[in-house]
Design a protein around this motif. Sequence first.
Motif, PDB file in Angstrom:
ATOM      1  N   GLY A 164       0.788  -1.224   0.000  1.00 38.19           N
ATOM      2  CA  GLY A 164       0.000   0.000   0.000  1.00 38.19           C
ATOM      3  C   GLY A 164       0.817   1.270   0.000  1.00 38.19           C
ATOM      4  N   ILE A 165       2.060   1.199  -0.462  1.00 34.56           N
ATOM      5  CA  ILE A 165       2.968   2.349  -0.458  1.00 34.56           C
ATOM      6  C   ILE A 165       3.087   2.903  -1.880  1.00 34.56           C
ATOM      7  CG2 ILE A 165       5.377   3.068  -0.109  1.00 34.56           C
ATOM      8  CD1 ILE A 165       5.534   0.912   2.077  1.00 34.56           C
ATOM      9  N   GLU A 166       3.069   4.230  -1.988  1.00 33.30           N
ATOM     10  CA  GLU A 166       3.317   4.891  -3.260  1.00 33.30           C
ATOM     11  C   GLU A 166       4.775   5.346  -3.242  1.00 33.30           C
ATOM     12  OE1 GLU A 166       0.400   7.498  -6.020  1.00 33.30           O
ATOM     13  OE2 GLU A 166       0.967   8.421  -4.128  1.00 33.30           O
ATOM     14  N   PRO A 167       5.691   4.590  -3.844  1.00 36.00           N
ATOM     15  CA  PRO A 167       7.130   4.830  -3.667  1.00 36.00           C
ATOM     16  C   PRO A 167       7.642   5.937  -4.570  1.00 36.00           C
ATOM     17  CG  PRO A 167       6.795   2.977  -5.122  1.00 36.00           C
ATOM     18  CD  PRO A 167       5.429   3.423  -4.694  1.00 36.00           C
ATOM     19  N   ILE A 168       8.898   6.320  -4.346  1.00 38.95           N
ATOM     20  CA  ILE A 168       9.618   7.167  -5.287  1.00 38.95           C
ATOM     21  C   ILE A 168      10.848   6.399  -5.764  1.00 38.95           C
ATOM     22  CG2 ILE A 168       8.808   9.287  -4.196  1.00 38.95           C
ATOM     23  CD1 ILE A 168      11.628   9.711  -3.095  1.00 38.95           C
ATOM     24  N   ILE A 169      11.325   6.770  -6.952  1.00 36.09           N
ATOM     25  CA  ILE A 169      12.507   6.140  -7.537  1.00 36.09           C
ATOM     26  C   ILE A 169      13.571   7.200  -7.738  1.00 36.09           C
ATOM     27  CG2 ILE A 169      13.455   4.952  -9.551  1.00 36.09           C
ATOM     28  CD1 ILE A 169      10.701   3.741 -10.036  1.00 36.09           C
ATOM     29  N   LEU A 170      14.781   6.936  -7.233  1.00 34.66           N
ATOM     30  CA  LEU A 170      15.960   7.754  -7.514  1.00 34.66           C
ATOM     31  C   LEU A 170      16.853   6.929  -8.426  1.00 34.66           C
ATOM     32  CD1 LEU A 170      14.945   9.229  -4.916  1.00 34.66           C
ATOM     33  CD2 LEU A 170      17.334   9.587  -4.339  1.00 34.66           C
ATOM     34  N   ALA A 171      17.059   7.400  -9.654  1.00 29.31           N
ATOM     35  CA  ALA A 171      17.805   6.613 -10.630  1.00 29.31           C
ATOM     36  C   ALA A 171      18.917   7.449 -11.234  1.00 29.31           C
ATOM     37  CB  ALA A 171      16.869   6.107 -11.719  1.00 29.31           C
ATOM     38  N   HIS A 172      20.107   6.868 -11.281  1.00 29.21           N
ATOM     39  CA  HIS A 172      21.279   7.567 -11.812  1.00 29.21           C
ATOM     40  C   HIS A 172      21.746   6.907 -13.106  1.00 29.21           C
ATOM     41  CE1 HIS A 172      25.821   8.158 -11.910  1.00 29.21           C
ATOM     42  NE2 HIS A 172      25.354   9.385 -12.015  1.00 29.21           N
ATOM     43  N   SER A 173      22.093   7.743 -14.107  1.00 24.10           N
ATOM     44  CA  SER A 173      22.774   7.285 -15.308  1.00 24.10           C
ATOM     45  C   SER A 173      21.980   6.178 -16.014  1.00 24.10           C
ATOM     46  CB  SER A 173      24.189   6.827 -14.928  1.00 24.10           C
ATOM     47  OG  SER A 173      24.964   6.492 -16.045  1.00 24.10           O
ATOM     48  N   MET A 174      22.630   5.058 -16.294  1.00 24.12           N
ATOM     49  CA  MET A 174      21.957   3.938 -16.954  1.00 24.12           C
ATOM     50  C   MET A 174      20.761   3.462 -16.140  1.00 24.12           C
ATOM     51  SD  MET A 174      23.696   0.417 -18.292  1.00 24.12           S
ATOM     52  CE  MET A 174      22.704  -1.022 -18.709  1.00 24.12           C
ATOM     53  N   GLY A 175      20.823   3.622 -14.833  1.00 22.68           N
ATOM     54  CA  GLY A 175      19.690   3.250 -13.992  1.00 22.68           C
ATOM     55  C   GLY A 175      18.433   4.016 -14.325  1.00 22.68           C
ATOM     56  N   SER A 176      18.572   5.216 -14.925  1.00 19.76           N
ATOM     57  CA  SER A 176      17.385   6.011 -15.262  1.00 19.76           C
ATOM     58  C   SER A 176      16.635   5.403 -16.432  1.00 19.76           C
ATOM     59  CB  SER A 176      17.769   7.463 -15.541  1.00 19.76           C
ATOM     60  OG  SER A 176      18.530   7.591 -16.731  1.00 19.76           O
ATOM     61  N   PHE A 177      17.347   4.876 -17.438  1.00 22.76           N
ATOM     62  CA  PHE A 177      16.575   4.290 -18.539  1.00 22.76           C
ATOM     63  C   PHE A 177      16.127   2.869 -18.221  1.00 22.76           C
ATOM     64  CE2 PHE A 177      20.831   3.376 -20.619  1.00 22.76           C
ATOM     65  CZ  PHE A 177      20.706   2.009 -20.826  1.00 22.76           C
ATOM     66  N   ILE A 178      16.837   2.182 -17.334  1.00 23.02           N
ATOM     67  CA  ILE A 178      16.322   0.916 -16.819  1.00 23.02           C
ATOM     68  C   ILE A 178      14.995   1.169 -16.105  1.00 23.02           C
ATOM     69  CG2 ILE A 178      16.713  -0.919 -15.125  1.00 23.02           C
ATOM     70  CD1 ILE A 178      19.742  -0.574 -15.736  1.00 23.02           C
ATOM     71  N   THR A 207      15.505  11.459 -12.007  1.00 23.04           N
ATOM     72  CA  THR A 207      16.570  11.001 -12.891  1.00 23.04           C
ATOM     73  C   THR A 207      17.778  11.908 -12.725  1.00 23.04           C
ATOM     74  OG1 THR A 207      15.472  12.231 -14.693  1.00 23.04           O
ATOM     75  CG2 THR A 207      15.100   9.863 -14.580  1.00 23.04           C
ATOM     76  N   MET A 208      18.964  11.315 -12.572  1.00 20.21           N
ATOM     77  CA  MET A 208      20.197  12.058 -12.300  1.00 20.21           C
ATOM     78  C   MET A 208      21.264  11.618 -13.297  1.00 20.21           C
ATOM     79  SD  MET A 208      20.212  11.491  -8.129  1.00 20.21           S
ATOM     80  CE  MET A 208      20.255   9.698  -8.298  1.00 20.21           C
ATOM     81  N   GLY A 209      21.888  12.578 -13.966  1.00 23.77           N
ATOM     82  CA  GLY A 209      22.903  12.214 -14.950  1.00 23.77           C
ATOM     83  C   GLY A 209      22.359  11.271 -15.998  1.00 23.77           C
ATOM     84  N   SER A 210      21.146  11.550 -16.468  1.00 27.45           N
ATOM     85  CA  SER A 210      20.429  10.605 -17.320  1.00 27.45           C
ATOM     86  C   SER A 210      20.760  10.781 -18.796  1.00 27.45           C
ATOM     87  CB  SER A 210      18.917  10.775 -17.130  1.00 27.45           C
ATOM     88  OG  SER A 210      18.207   9.965 -18.044  1.00 27.45           O
ATOM     89  N   PRO A 211      20.901   9.673 -19.529  1.00 26.28           N
ATOM     90  CA  PRO A 211      21.092   9.731 -20.990  1.00 26.28           C
ATOM     91  C   PRO A 211      19.778   9.667 -21.763  1.00 26.28           C
ATOM     92  CG  PRO A 211      21.417   7.499 -20.255  1.00 26.28           C
ATOM     93  CD  PRO A 211      21.085   8.306 -19.015  1.00 26.28           C
ATOM     94  N   LEU A 212      18.633   9.767 -21.089  1.00 27.94           N
ATOM     95  CA  LEU A 212      17.347   9.621 -21.769  1.00 27.94           C
ATOM     96  C   LEU A 212      17.092  10.706 -22.808  1.00 27.94           C
ATOM     97  CD1 LEU A 212      15.000   8.446 -18.883  1.00 27.94           C
ATOM     98  CD2 LEU A 212      15.335   7.278 -21.073  1.00 27.94           C
ATOM     99  N   GLY A 213      17.819  11.821 -22.732  1.00 29.53           N
ATOM    100  CA  GLY A 213      17.680  12.850 -23.751  1.00 29.53           C
ATOM    101  C   GLY A 213      18.297  12.462 -25.074  1.00 29.53           C
ATOM    102  N   ASP A 214      19.067  11.396 -25.097  1.00 33.33           N
ATOM    103  CA  ASP A 214      19.775  10.956 -26.298  1.00 33.33           C
ATOM    104  C   ASP A 214      18.886   9.996 -27.100  1.00 33.33           C
ATOM    105  OD1 ASP A 214      21.610   9.547 -28.106  1.00 33.33           O
ATOM    106  OD2 ASP A 214      23.175  10.578 -26.971  1.00 33.33           O
ATOM    107  N   GLU A 215      18.674  10.306 -28.364  1.00 30.45           N
ATOM    108  CA  GLU A 215      17.793   9.491 -29.201  1.00 30.45           C
ATOM    109  C   GLU A 215      18.280   8.053 -29.318  1.00 30.45           C
ATOM    110  OE1 GLU A 215      15.607   9.595 -33.599  1.00 30.45           O
ATOM    111  OE2 GLU A 215      17.218  11.013 -33.119  1.00 30.45           O
ATOM    112  N   SER A 216      19.591   7.848 -29.369  1.00 28.58           N
ATOM    113  CA  SER A 216      20.118   6.487 -29.503  1.00 28.58           C
ATOM    114  C   SER A 216      19.771   5.634 -28.298  1.00 28.58           C
ATOM    115  CB  SER A 216      21.635   6.526 -29.710  1.00 28.58           C
ATOM    116  OG  SER A 216      22.288   7.104 -28.592  1.00 28.58           O
ATOM    117  N   VAL A 217      19.692   6.247 -27.119  1.00 27.72           N
ATOM    118  CA  VAL A 217      19.280   5.510 -25.924  1.00 27.72           C
ATOM    119  C   VAL A 217      17.787   5.217 -25.980  1.00 27.72           C
ATOM    120  CG1 VAL A 217      18.975   5.699 -23.419  1.00 27.72           C
ATOM    121  CG2 VAL A 217      21.144   6.356 -24.461  1.00 27.72           C
TER     122      VAL A 217
END
Length: 332
Positions: A164-178, A207-217
Amino acid sequence: MSVDLSNKKIIMVHGMGSKPAPEISHELWRRTLIENIRVSHALLARSLDAHPHIFESAYWANFVPHHIPDDAYSKKLGQQVDKVIAERRAIKDRFHVGLGEQLGSFFQDRGLDLVKLLAGALSVKDEVMTRFLRETELYDQDQYIADQIREPLENALRRAWDDGIEPIILAHSMGSFISYDVLWRFAHRRTAGFGNYNKKRVKMFVTMGSPLGDESVRNLLFARHHRNHVLRQRQFPTNIDFWHNYACLGDVVAHQKNFHDIFYAPMRELKLFPANRKFRTIDYVDLHNPFEVVSHAGNRNREKRNPHESYGYLAQPRLGSWIADYLLDNLQ
């Protein structure tokens, strides 16, 4: 002040590269974040000290075949993390480059040379990008390994939602697109293990240091198969309440600073974020990351700063204040 943390969960997803053992990585992330929050919310930080179960790591590095936990430098890494925490304490909210500030004067005030810092960031580019490209290629080409990499976060989210928890996610780098892939799967898949969670949400996606802005990712992700789908919302996760992105100055992985156009604007147009809140999406850019590379024989004559490192992100004042708002039930 009594803080009820019984319904909170902060799930932490690391990025690429060699990592310490899971328990060491978890503790360094947890400590950096708590000390960030302590600067402005001492009582809340004290409550977090007493409730370590609030933090959970979705540690995936052990599923990468060539990964060997790098325990030899863990003590030195802890010392460098202490330096980041000390700077955050010393200069408080002046830690970051705020809106409207001049970058040159910001770094001069800290006795740093902006041009030298940017040149130094480029000096670590080859090493950082080589690791990133190697692990990204593995994620794309070996779906058995990719499934294993996603599994720790998938299981952590299921446990939180089942409780019953609404969590948050902290994701860095490759972890952000995972994490993005995982959220997309929970939003749209109807198969076993996903269909029961289609309506579940995360309160905040960081998302921290994320490559999601890159089209190839983005071309590696599940959403790419639905770009021309009649239902446009299938191009995006539909289960995020707040999405905040952080990019540090000189971070070669997060070089594409276009989250608003690629994600935020179309997701708002499709009404994928809850209404009536101004700060659902924020893209913080040109941030200061003071992390110094752990010295070893191969880098003694090189620039010692790595603006992509996760600990400099976890110490960002805005990140700490937003997570405090989540913990204090100030996000609606």
